[in-house]
Design a protein around this motif. Sequence first.
Motif: not given
Length: 351
Positions: A219-234, A236-244
């Motif tokens: 569970e994400f207690w806030g910050g999931i959009e910031q996490t997705r944004q950081l993944i995009a900036e880095l 690495i979206a093709d290597r990170v699986e989010l299962r919130p």
Amino acid sequence: MRIAIVGPTYPYKGGGAQHTTELAHRLTAAGHDVVIESWKAQYPSFLYPGQQTIDVPEGEPYPKTRRRLDWRRPDGWVAAGRRLRSADLVVLAVLSPVQVPPYLGILLGTARKVRVVALCHNVLPHERKPWDEPLMKALLNRVDGVLTHSGQQAELARTLTRKPVTTVALPPHLPARSPARGEGIHHRLLFFGIVRPYKGLDLLLRALPEGVSLTVAGEFWGGIEQTRQLIAELGIADRVELRPGYVAADEVPALFARADALVLPYRNATASQNVWLGHEHGVPVIATRVGALADNVRDGVDGLLVEPGDAEALRKAIERFYEDPERLRAGVRAVDPEPFWSDYTGALLRA
């Protein structure tokens, strides 16, 4: 001895509920008469943004459980205290300062006719609010003893109260069944559990080496959009699986079976079951030297330890792990819970 434990249990989920339940079972097995006073409504949803209850138990439910406490009903808090006057010992499981007003109501109802121990999973939250310290001071100065799970937490408790403080390691409360273990190297890491800033997921994302994937499950207690944004900036979206979202108990073994290591990049910590959970599933653990994490990882044997807050050091540790992952996997052993629980129940009763 007649013992009442006040805290979450099934249908509430998570480590606190599992610990309350296992503690009741263990004390009963030791010959004590134990009841759990639990909740039908524990927190308002705006204070606990995750899923609070589950349909399938995460362990064996404790039969002698009363689920009457409600955060909206102060009269029920006092009534619970009156019910507990016949106990020899009341144990208040403290997971958050949000629980303090109900616990003060319970203490009012007991009229000081019973000994009370505050069992502090966290003396103060990792992410604090201005009212947390005054609330905890009010509670800890009204009980007879305080139990903490680390020396650092004991020191913190002693800044809030002069009441006796006892320290004992948090014992394992893990699934009773033997989980399936993965085979082969997947070049995939696992971040598991509730996602909060102090757990350092952002550091792990920055540290992720080329050719290595990551599953983030919890569970994400806030910050999931910031996490997705950081993944995009880095990139690495093709290597990170989010299962919130909450991970049901029957889904956990498959998550660990496809991971080479569990990574705990915490900035700070008190006690955690996650090292033992990883080892129970045959997975080495890469963790930071904070709280009890460092106590449960044998550096270079069943995992690796790094300093907190350093993404570059974490990256190097992951790269070092993949130089010979089978060596660390061979060093992993499931924990024996019995000595921990023997020490724990003894310390609780002395407290």
